[in-house]
Scaffold this motif. Sequence first.
Motif, PDB file in Angstrom:
ATOM      1  N   ALA A   1       0.841  -1.203   0.000  1.00 21.95           N
ATOM      2  CA  ALA A   1       0.000   0.000   0.000  1.00 21.95           C
ATOM      3  C   ALA A   1       0.877   1.254   0.000  1.00 21.95           C
ATOM      4  O   ALA A   1       0.650   2.184  -0.771  1.00 21.95           O
ATOM      5  N   ARG A   2       1.899   1.255   0.853  1.00 19.34           N
ATOM      6  CA  ARG A   2       2.782   2.424   0.925  1.00 19.34           C
ATOM      7  C   ARG A   2       3.583   2.596  -0.348  1.00 19.34           C
ATOM      8  O   ARG A   2       3.770   3.703  -0.827  1.00 19.34           O
TER       9      ARG A   2
ATOM     10  N   ARG B   1       1.316   4.085  -2.888  1.00 20.19           N
ATOM     11  CA  ARG B   1       1.057   5.492  -2.559  1.00 20.19           C
ATOM     12  C   ARG B   1       2.272   6.345  -2.932  1.00 20.19           C
ATOM     13  O   ARG B   1       2.135   7.404  -3.535  1.00 20.19           O
ATOM     14  N   ASP B   2       3.446   5.854  -2.560  1.00 20.59           N
ATOM     15  CA  ASP B   2       4.655   6.625  -2.842  1.00 20.59           C
ATOM     16  C   ASP B   2       4.951   6.703  -4.335  1.00 20.59           C
ATOM     17  O   ASP B   2       5.728   7.544  -4.780  1.00 20.59           O
ATOM     18  N   ALA B   3       4.308   5.819  -5.097  1.00 22.79           N
ATOM     19  CA  ALA B   3       4.438   5.898  -6.556  1.00 22.79           C
ATOM     20  C   ALA B   3       3.340   6.798  -7.139  1.00 22.79           C
ATOM     21  O   ALA B   3       3.144   6.846  -8.354  1.00 22.79           O
ATOM     22  N   GLY B   4       2.614   7.503  -6.257  1.00 17.74           N
ATOM     23  CA  GLY B   4       1.625   8.475  -6.718  1.00 17.74           C
ATOM     24  C   GLY B   4       0.231   7.915  -6.932  1.00 17.74           C
ATOM     25  O   GLY B   4      -0.625   8.578  -7.516  1.00 17.74           O
ATOM     26  N   MET B   5      -0.015   6.692  -6.461  1.00 21.23           N
ATOM     27  CA  MET B   5      -1.334   6.104  -6.678  1.00 21.23           C
ATOM     28  C   MET B   5      -2.235   6.290  -5.454  1.00 21.23           C
ATOM     29  O   MET B   5      -1.761   6.453  -4.343  1.00 21.23           O
ATOM     30  N   GLU B   6      -3.539   6.246  -5.712  1.00 18.43           N
ATOM     31  CA  GLU B   6      -4.509   6.327  -4.626  1.00 18.43           C
ATOM     32  C   GLU B   6      -4.943   4.902  -4.294  1.00 18.43           C
ATOM     33  O   GLU B   6      -5.456   4.193  -5.155  1.00 18.43           O
ATOM     34  N   VAL B   7      -4.730   4.511  -3.058  1.00 18.09           N
ATOM     35  CA  VAL B   7      -4.942   3.119  -2.676  1.00 18.09           C
ATOM     36  C   VAL B   7      -6.079   2.996  -1.670  1.00 18.09           C
ATOM     37  O   VAL B   7      -5.985   3.512  -0.553  1.00 18.09           O
TER      38      VAL B   7
ATOM     39  N   SER C   1      -0.788  12.439  -0.150  1.00 22.44           N
ATOM     40  CA  SER C   1       0.584  12.744   0.245  1.00 22.44           C
ATOM     41  C   SER C   1       1.070  13.948  -0.546  1.00 22.44           C
ATOM     42  O   SER C   1       0.977  13.959  -1.775  1.00 22.44           O
TER      43      SER C   1
ATOM     44  N   SER D   1       4.184  12.574  -3.003  1.00 27.76           N
ATOM     45  CA  SER D   1       3.990  11.733  -4.183  1.00 27.76           C
ATOM     46  C   SER D   1       2.667  12.009  -4.885  1.00 27.76           C
ATOM     47  O   SER D   1       2.480  11.624  -6.030  1.00 27.76           O
ATOM     48  N   GLY D   2       1.729  12.649  -4.186  1.00 26.98           N
ATOM     49  CA  GLY D   2       0.401  12.841  -4.763  1.00 26.98           C
ATOM     50  C   GLY D   2      -0.475  11.612  -4.572  1.00 26.98           C
ATOM     51  O   GLY D   2      -1.670  11.633  -4.865  1.00 26.98           O
ATOM     52  N   GLY D   3       0.106  10.525  -4.077  1.00 23.02           N
ATOM     53  CA  GLY D   3      -0.667   9.318  -3.816  1.00 23.02           C
ATOM     54  C   GLY D   3      -1.412   9.434  -2.492  1.00 23.02           C
ATOM     55  O   GLY D   3      -1.284  10.426  -1.783  1.00 23.02           O
ATOM     56  N   ALA D   4      -2.205   8.417  -2.171  1.00 22.08           N
ATOM     57  CA  ALA D   4      -2.979   8.470  -0.937  1.00 22.08           C
ATOM     58  C   ALA D   4      -3.329   7.074  -0.456  1.00 22.08           C
ATOM     59  O   ALA D   4      -3.477   6.147  -1.256  1.00 22.08           O
ATOM     60  N   LEU D   5      -3.442   6.947   0.859  1.00 28.52           N
ATOM     61  CA  LEU D   5      -3.969   5.717   1.447  1.00 28.52           C
ATOM     62  C   LEU D   5      -5.379   6.022   1.924  1.00 28.52           C
ATOM     63  O   LEU D   5      -5.575   6.862   2.794  1.00 28.52           O
ATOM     64  N   LEU D   6      -6.355   5.347   1.337  1.00 30.90           N
ATOM     65  CA  LEU D   6      -7.745   5.623   1.675  1.00 30.90           C
ATOM     66  C   LEU D   6      -8.263   4.460   2.522  1.00 30.90           C
ATOM     67  O   LEU D   6      -8.562   3.383   2.004  1.00 30.90           O
TER      68      LEU D   6
ATOM     69  N   ALA E   1      -9.457  11.101  -2.360  1.00 28.01           N
ATOM     70  CA  ALA E   1      -8.226  11.677  -1.822  1.00 28.01           C
ATOM     71  C   ALA E   1      -8.349  13.193  -1.899  1.00 28.01           C
ATOM     72  O   ALA E   1      -8.962  13.716  -2.827  1.00 28.01           O
TER      73      ALA E   1
END
Lengths: 135, 327
Positions: free
Chosen positions: A26-27, A30-36, B87, B90-95, B117
């Motif tokens: 998951a991290r 996320r750190d690769a810019g994806m919404e998880v 974030s 990175s622009g990513g997110a944990l939902l 997000a």
Amino acid sequence: MSQERIKVLLAKKKIDVHGRGTKLIARELRDAGMEVVYFRFGVVEEIAEAALQEDVDVVAVSIMTSGQMQVARELIPALKERGMTDVLVIMGGIIPEVDFEPLRELGVHRCFPPGLPGGVVADYIRENVGTATLA
Amino acid sequence: MDATTDQAEQVVAGSALHAGRLITRIENGRADARAVLRSLAPHCGKAQLIGVTGPPGAGKSTLVSALIRELRGRGRTVGVIAVDPSSPFSGGALLGDRDRMVESSSGDSGVFIRSLASRGASGGLAAAANDAVDVLDAMGKDVVIVETVGVGQGEFDIARIAHTVVLVLVPGYGDALQAMKAGITEIADVVVVNKSDSPGAEQTFKELAAQGFQRTGPDGGPPWPVPVLQASALRHDGIAELVDAVDEHHRFTGRTAWRTAHEHARRRARFIAFANDRLREELLETAADARALTDPYGAAEEFVTELIEAHRRLTAHRAAGAETEQK
Ligand code: B12
Ligand SMILES: Nc1nc2c(ncn2[C@@H]2O[C@H](COP(=O)(O)OP(=O)(O)O)[C@@H](O)[C@H]2O)c(=O)[nH]1
Ligand SMILES: [Mg+2]
């Protein structure tokens, strides 16, 4: 201005207590810019429902305590039934490699063995998202 | 039938596939989504909108899950928009909100849950939240619940969307709670002390209940005495009372200037958001590309002055035209 982001549903069985692997993945995503969207499912239908409502690009299932064949057999038709035919489906965790081909035949696009270097899963998703079909 | 009308009709008919995809296009700022939203507008305005805010870990998502179960038990369909932070790196997110709501919604087509997000928006929500609420409203959900990011402070956007804002607090915040008391009257319509099953809850509840919070209404609106409740989202204790309090507030504001003010504020926010999007896409981006930008401040100032001047002249010209017509 493009604000598009790859959205991933990361699902794991509720009764499965192994949490480190999914947290790591998951991290990484996320750190690769994806919404998880991370969530634990009781029945496979819940994955398909969530994928639909969340409109994800990728459905990723973590399998640590076996049952991968059954999950795939239920999941792929459940996704198709709901019109989610362009979603990328991947699996990872503790899956014997002999199952990779049968899982592919069921419609799982890719299975990942444990112990991969970081970045492999994110790279695969980036390269294949949007091109997958569940025919 | 054109694509816009077709999509709108599918959403109104309750298609989760179309609703889900439309929300994605809204998040991505797509112009075609705006056209669909416009077609949906006549089908909006029926849902009761509930905001759930409060510090991280207070149990907002668990409480939303309990609310889903309670509302479904009362025969009301439910939509949920749950926002988690992106974030900044990175622009990513944990939902993770959905994870808490699986049990109360599993296999129930009367529930639609969507995680968003924040994508850099301040104010505790995502830019798409307001419109996403409309999609669920148009889908026919009786109640739409919005869970904010939950940084605890400065989450005022939720008050512009929700009819009723529920502030979730928990025992043991100490100083943080003191700081929040100041903000309570600005945002909370109902306060709930969650985790009543854990030590210190009674103390926190009593302390807050003794405050006698009141929200001052808009012009002509009577004040609302903010109820303070206790609940255990985990054990489903106090949830029926919470729903009753939210409904009571909804009825109260519906009879007064509160609701008119609220509806006007939402329309205003929508006008600004839509206009802002189109101006940026169709004017600003091109204008920026067409300039050298060695002095970006000066260039922006000059550009905006020109725009305002042009708009002023247009308005004057129109007014003159209208006068000639009348003669
Ligand atoms: C630690 C551990 C536990 C801990 C878990 C603690 C916790 N909260 O996480 C405890 C002790 C609780 C536990 C319990 C059990 N465990 Co255990 N456990 C392990 C162990 C030793 C390490 C797992 C781990 O954390 N690895 C570190 C993480 C980072 O790696 P990972 O989980 O493999 O994840 C990586 C990849 O697999 C991959 N990945 C994982 N998910 C996904 C998903 C996607 C989509 C992708 C792309 C990739 C991906 O990415 C991760 C990073 O590289 C493994 C053995 C092993 N070496 O793998 C056994 C193991 C997983 N456990 C096993 C078993 C059988 C159990 C129990 C049933 C034992 C029992 N009889 O009671 C119970 C399960 C109870 C339950 N209901 O779930 C078996 C599973 C066998 C199988 N699948 O056929 C294993 C393989 C041990 C073995 N060799 O028998 N376990
Ligand atoms: N003891 C107790 N724990 C709760 C209660 N409600 C939520 N929690 C726990 O508080 C933690 C945070 O909950 P969550 O709903 O994710 O909070 P959020 O961050 O505000 O959305 C989780 O571990 C929940 O199980 C409650 O009523 N009692
Ligand atoms: Mg939450």
